[in-house]
Design a protein around this motif. Structure first.
Motif: not given
Length: 130
Positions: A101-130
């Motif tokens: 969506d715009g400059d933000k790429l979101k990825v979601e798997t059973p392993k967790g969620k990841v947001s990739l923001e284009d502004d500063n190359g930041k990768i934010t991950a929310e990992k699922e707890k086993p």
């Protein structure tokens, strides 16, 4: 008698020529573009590029099954420039959900969620707890 020798000689010449043709390498016998049994099919198949953004997303989504969440996030970050040229980017299957969506790429798997923001190359991950 001369006639019989001529027939025998031409028969021997024909046999010699036919055996010589059979002993040629396969690539000299065949027409160009004909695949022979000695040549693997993979040698003739060119790497096919995805025809649509959905095919590219599907190919990338297959990697999510074999990569860790962090590695897959880095891979998707490298693909962000490619996907940014398309207006709507979204893919979802039973394992992964990819959305841009715009400059933000979101990825979601059973392993967790990841947001990739284009502004500063930041990768934010929310990992699922086993």
């Amino acid at each position: 008698m001369k006639h019989h020798l001529h027939i025998i000689f031409s028969g021997l010449l024909t046999i010699f020529l036919l055996s010589a043709c059979e002993s040629l390498p396969a690539n000299e016998q065949e027409e160009p573009g004909v695949v022979t049994a000695s040549e693997p099919v993979e040698a003739r198949v060119e790497e096919r590029q995805p025809a649509t953004v959905q095919e590219a997303l599907q190919a990338d989504a297959q990697l999510a099954r074999t990569m860790s969440l962090d590695d897959f996030a880095k891979h998707m970050k490298s693909r962000e420039t490619y996907y940014s040229q398309f207006e709507a980017v979204s893919y979802e299957d039973d394992f992964v959900k990819i959305e841009m969506d715009g400059d933000k790429l979101k990825v979601e798997t059973p392993k967790g969620k990841v947001s990739l923001e284009d502004d500063n190359g930041k990768i934010t991950a929310e990992k699922e707890k086993p």
